[in-house]
Design a protein around this motif. Structure first.
Motif, PDB file in Angstrom:
ATOM      1  N   GLU A   9      -4.968  -7.506  -3.010  1.00 52.84           N
ATOM      2  CA  GLU A   9      -3.970  -7.772  -1.976  1.00 52.84           C
ATOM      3  C   GLU A   9      -3.200  -9.048  -2.264  1.00 52.84           C
ATOM      4  O   GLU A   9      -1.996  -9.100  -2.082  1.00 52.84           O
ATOM      5  CB  GLU A   9      -4.644  -7.858  -0.613  1.00 52.84           C
ATOM      6  N   SER A  10      -3.881 -10.086  -2.708  1.00 47.47           N
ATOM      7  CA  SER A  10      -3.185 -11.347  -2.947  1.00 47.47           C
ATOM      8  C   SER A  10      -2.148 -11.201  -4.051  1.00 47.47           C
ATOM      9  O   SER A  10      -1.067 -11.779  -3.973  1.00 47.47           O
ATOM     10  CB  SER A  10      -4.195 -12.438  -3.319  1.00 47.47           C
ATOM     11  N   PHE A 141       5.429   0.535   2.623  1.00 47.78           N
ATOM     12  CA  PHE A 141       4.129   1.113   2.279  1.00 47.78           C
ATOM     13  C   PHE A 141       2.950   0.487   3.007  1.00 47.78           C
ATOM     14  O   PHE A 141       1.921   1.122   3.190  1.00 47.78           O
ATOM     15  CB  PHE A 141       3.866   0.952   0.777  1.00 47.78           C
ATOM     16  N   ARG A 142       3.076  -0.778   3.409  1.00 49.98           N
ATOM     17  CA  ARG A 142       1.882  -1.528   3.815  1.00 49.98           C
ATOM     18  C   ARG A 142       1.896  -1.899   5.292  1.00 49.98           C
ATOM     19  O   ARG A 142       2.935  -2.270   5.841  1.00 49.98           O
ATOM     20  CB  ARG A 142       1.757  -2.813   2.981  1.00 49.98           C
ATOM     21  N   SER A 153      11.474  -3.958   4.751  1.00 48.10           N
ATOM     22  CA  SER A 153      11.653  -2.954   3.707  1.00 48.10           C
ATOM     23  C   SER A 153      10.370  -2.726   2.917  1.00 48.10           C
ATOM     24  O   SER A 153      10.242  -1.716   2.210  1.00 48.10           O
ATOM     25  CB  SER A 153      12.778  -3.376   2.744  1.00 48.10           C
ATOM     26  N   GLN A 154       9.394  -3.642   3.050  1.00 51.17           N
ATOM     27  CA  GLN A 154       8.127  -3.520   2.323  1.00 51.17           C
ATOM     28  C   GLN A 154       6.908  -3.474   3.241  1.00 51.17           C
ATOM     29  O   GLN A 154       5.884  -2.884   2.871  1.00 51.17           O
ATOM     30  CB  GLN A 154       7.979  -4.700   1.358  1.00 51.17           C
ATOM     31  N   PHE A 186      -0.976   0.974  -3.365  1.00 55.66           N
ATOM     32  CA  PHE A 186      -1.299  -0.228  -2.599  1.00 55.66           C
ATOM     33  C   PHE A 186      -0.849  -0.090  -1.145  1.00 55.66           C
ATOM     34  O   PHE A 186      -0.841  -1.053  -0.389  1.00 55.66           O
ATOM     35  CB  PHE A 186      -0.706  -1.493  -3.239  1.00 55.66           C
ATOM     36  N   GLY A 187      -0.489   1.134  -0.768  1.00 59.21           N
ATOM     37  CA  GLY A 187      -0.133   1.414   0.613  1.00 59.21           C
ATOM     38  C   GLY A 187      -1.248   2.143   1.327  1.00 59.21           C
ATOM     39  O   GLY A 187      -2.382   2.223   0.844  1.00 59.21           O
ATOM     40  N   ALA A 188      -0.924   2.702   2.469  1.00 62.14           N
ATOM     41  CA  ALA A 188      -1.916   3.372   3.317  1.00 62.14           C
ATOM     42  C   ALA A 188      -1.829   4.880   3.105  1.00 62.14           C
ATOM     43  O   ALA A 188      -1.403   5.631   3.988  1.00 62.14           O
ATOM     44  CB  ALA A 188      -1.686   3.012   4.776  1.00 62.14           C
ATOM     45  N   VAL A 189      -2.244   5.336   1.932  1.00 61.73           N
ATOM     46  CA  VAL A 189      -2.127   6.749   1.586  1.00 61.73           C
ATOM     47  C   VAL A 189      -2.894   7.631   2.565  1.00 61.73           C
ATOM     48  O   VAL A 189      -2.382   8.645   3.049  1.00 61.73           O
ATOM     49  CB  VAL A 189      -2.613   6.991   0.143  1.00 61.73           C
ATOM     50  N   ASP A 190      -4.139   7.264   2.857  1.00 67.42           N
ATOM     51  CA  ASP A 190      -4.956   8.078   3.759  1.00 67.42           C
ATOM     52  C   ASP A 190      -4.321   8.200   5.137  1.00 67.42           C
ATOM     53  O   ASP A 190      -4.362   9.273   5.759  1.00 67.42           O
ATOM     54  CB  ASP A 190      -6.358   7.473   3.888  1.00 67.42           C
ATOM     55  N   VAL A 191      -3.724   7.106   5.622  1.00 68.06           N
ATOM     56  CA  VAL A 191      -3.101   7.128   6.941  1.00 68.06           C
ATOM     57  C   VAL A 191      -1.870   8.032   6.931  1.00 68.06           C
ATOM     58  O   VAL A 191      -1.648   8.820   7.866  1.00 68.06           O
ATOM     59  CB  VAL A 191      -2.727   5.704   7.394  1.00 68.06           C
ATOM     60  N   VAL A 192      -1.070   7.941   5.890  1.00 71.13           N
ATOM     61  CA  VAL A 192       0.118   8.791   5.773  1.00 71.13           C
ATOM     62  C   VAL A 192      -0.279  10.267   5.752  1.00 71.13           C
ATOM     63  O   VAL A 192       0.320  11.101   6.441  1.00 71.13           O
ATOM     64  CB  VAL A 192       0.918   8.420   4.508  1.00 71.13           C
TER      65      VAL A 192
END
Length: 230
Positions: A9-10, A141-142, A153-154, A186-192
């Motif tokens: 994440e950092s 994505f995040r 936008s991010q 690095f996004g929330a694929v499972d949530v999407v």
């Protein structure tokens, strides 16, 4: 689909903050970005054309004459490529006034004034009751607090934008229509995937980028369609 192992994440935070600074540092007259062999102009505070949308742009299919709604258009790259794909009409939306300005210029410079319209809109607010054959989206994505329109936008504060998208998108999709959606490892694929399924859509991974040797980030294009009755 199982989510990829998360990138540090950092490291992602540092990279995204540096990109936001770069978006803001564009001179007032803008700058030109080359993307998939074509030139796009971006004004300050506009999200640049980047690798994140390439799996979608390289793999989405438009039947000649179809109508396309591009949500979170940024500089307008996905919408412009939909025009090149022979869409009959393209409506591009963004909440960021700088993005609306950039996308409008790019529609003109690519010769698509008569096909592509750009509106300032918080998701679907400026769409009314219109419906489309295809909806494309490259949303943040995040799930991370966004302090300004450039960060939005991010980063998606409490994942509100993505949640609203799936709650509202169905009423703007024609029967038999389809959604092409960008995301990343690095996004929330499972949530999407969950939000799409809860909204009644089947979920298919259409394409993904191949990370380079020193590149941990990977980008995806999903295809969502209304699930068939059991």
């Amino acid at each position: 689909m199982e989510s990829a192992q998360p990138v540090s994440e950092s490291k992602v935070d540092r990279w995204q903050r540096s990109r936001q600074k770069a978006f803001k540092a564009v001179p007032d007259e803008g700058r030109t970005i080359t993307y998939l062999g074509k030139k796009f102009h971006v004004y300050p505070e506009t999200f640049w054309p980047f690798l994140d949308s390439q799996p979608l742009v390289r793999n989405f299919r438009i039947v000649p004459g179809e109508s396309v709604l591009d949500v979170g258009t940024g500089s307008g790259v996905i919408a412009v490529f939909a025009c090149y794909g022979q869409a009959g009409r393209v409506l591009a939306l963004d909440i960021n006034p700088a993005a609306v300005r950039s996308a409008s210029r790019n529609a003109h410079e690519h010769g698509f004034d008569g096909i592509m319209e750009v509106r300032r809109s918080d998701l679907f607010e400026a769409v009314g009751d219109e419906q489309f054959d295809v909806i494309t989206a490259n949303l943040p994505f995040r799930n991370k607090t966004a302090p300004d329109v450039v960060a939005r936008s991010q980063w998606d504060t409490d994942f509100q934008t993505n949640t609203r998208f799936f709650r509202e998108v169905g009423k703007h999709l024609k029967p038999g229509g389809r959604i092409y959606f960008s995301h990343s490892n690095f996004g929330a694929v499972d949530v999407v995937e969950r939000l799409a399924a809860e909204a009644g859509f089947s979920v298919e991974l259409l394409a993904s980028s191949v990370p380079g040797e020193a590149e941990e980030r990977q980008f995806y294009a999903f295809l969502f369609q209304r699930a068939s009755p059991a």
